[in-house]
Enzyme design. Sequence first.
Site, short mmCIF file in Angstrom:
data_model
loop_
_atom_site.label_atom_id
_atom_site.label_comp_id
_atom_site.label_asym_id
_atom_site.label_seq_id
_atom_site.Cartn_x
_atom_site.Cartn_y
_atom_site.Cartn_z
N ALA A 8 -4.35 8.24 -2.26
CA ALA A 8 -5.61 8.14 -1.57
C ALA A 8 -6.05 9.79 -1.77
CB ALA A 8 -5.52 7.86 -0.06
N LYS A 49 2.03 -5.65 7.21
CA LYS A 49 2.31 -4.56 6.59
C LYS A 49 4.06 -4.76 6.91
CE LYS A 49 0.82 -0.54 5.92
NZ LYS A 49 -0.66 -0.24 5.52
N TYR A 52 -1.54 14.54 -1.00
CA TYR A 52 -2.23 14.42 -2.39
C TYR A 52 -1.47 13.49 -3.29
CZ TYR A 52 -5.59 16.59 -5.50
OH TYR A 52 -6.77 16.95 -6.23
N1 GLU Z 1 -1.95 -0.10 2.08
C1 GLU Z 1 -3.17 -0.08 2.03
C2 GLU Z 1 -3.63 -0.05 3.50
O1 GLU Z 1 -3.12 0.67 4.26
C3 GLU Z 1 -3.54 -1.29 1.32
C4 GLU Z 1 -3.25 -2.49 1.76
C5 GLU Z 1 -3.85 -3.82 0.79
O2 GLU Z 1 -4.50 -3.48 -0.29
O3 GLU Z 1 -3.44 -5.04 1.09
O4 GLU Z 1 -4.92 -0.50 3.65
#
Ligand code: GLU
Length: 415
Positions: free
Chosen positions: A222, A106, A219
């Site tokens: 997701a 992340k 909103y």
């Molecule tokens: N940010 C999204 C998550 O927390 C998607 C991560 C991705 O597609 O690599 O799952």
Amino acid sequence: MTEELNPFKIVQKQIKEACDKLGYDDSVYELLKEPERVMTVHIPVKMDDGTIKTFTGFRSQHNTAVGPAKGGVRFHPDVNLDEVKALSTWMTFKCSVVGIPYGGAKGGIKVNPKELSEGELERLSRAYFRAIAPIIGPEKDIPAPDVYTNPQVMSWFMDEFSKLKGYNTPGVVTGKPIELGGSKGRDKATAQGCAYTIREAAKRIGLDLKGATVAVQGYGNAGSFSAILLNELGCKIVAVNDSKGGAYSEGGIDPYAILKHKQETGSVKGFEGTEEILGKDLLELDVDILVPAALENVITSQNAANIRAKIIGEAANGPTTPEADKVLYEKGILVIPDILANAGGVTVSYFEWVQNLMNYYWTEKEVLQRLEKIMVDAFNKVYNMHEEYKVDMRTAAYMTSIKTVTDAMKLRGWL
Ligand code: GLU
């Protein structure tokens, strides 16, 4: 004792609990308790007024035993290292719970993107990607969207990386626009996956989705798509909110119309035919389904006892604290944990990456069929484990995913 709200401490606790339930010795926990690699970057950006402002960004790669690191990049004023580390750890288990061959990562920048001009945002996005480029790549670590980042930001990331390499590298980032190698269905994938798991959960508890009431907290991507897709399944959306306010209507809210209102006014607040509702009250509404779709730590020991939903589908990452989990479990509320409920996003990111590597693209129908199968299989696996071991769904999800990662680490000789 005050409740622990540091997401990294929370995820460590979740791992420890699942390792204990699996009867693993401490060495597994030792390997999983910290990310493999964390990078901090300070990014100077020339602002429109000619001044230079330095922003702080991070990229954390938690575990790569199963495959390259994968996970989104968040632009938010509250981003901090422990949050990014926690989110990367959740990604490892999210990928394993649905059985896709990735580890977890992340990234984030501490910034309020709403205060930047388009030009400033582009310069910041490109500079961040240049700074983390040494540890990024289609075989190493593949970023994607997260809170307050979108396909445009992914386009800048991909373009910057392609320039560094000297050739086009669409597989370095997912969540791109279709024109640049994005996948059909990626825009609504997180919500689509969440809706599939809610549908399966409803079957298990005998809840009829026709007319089932839903409250959605948040909103953005997701939250809005979750409302739309649950509405298509027959549910009645009675409340939604965002960072600026909320809207409630006992008779139901049209999820498309309120999205349009948000696009025009900046918030769901004040939508015709709705009453204002506070975030705290939205969570405690007497609804069948609650979808937290914003940030961490919204269901805590402070409000868990007041939650009345039958099913909670965690479209957000980390919305529930461990203390709250215990209360919800005792109350018999079926929580579909984040690492399962919102795994549809990364699953279609995986499809996007596969399509980029093959340079051959699928139809939306193909994407959705594959996504549905993966989500339903993962839900059933976790649900059965939750029944067999008499543990909550989160512990069950951790148990199946930690086992997958541990098996890979053992085979590699890390243990
Ligand atoms: N940010 C999204 C998550 O927390 C998607 C991560 C991705 O597609 O690599 O799952």
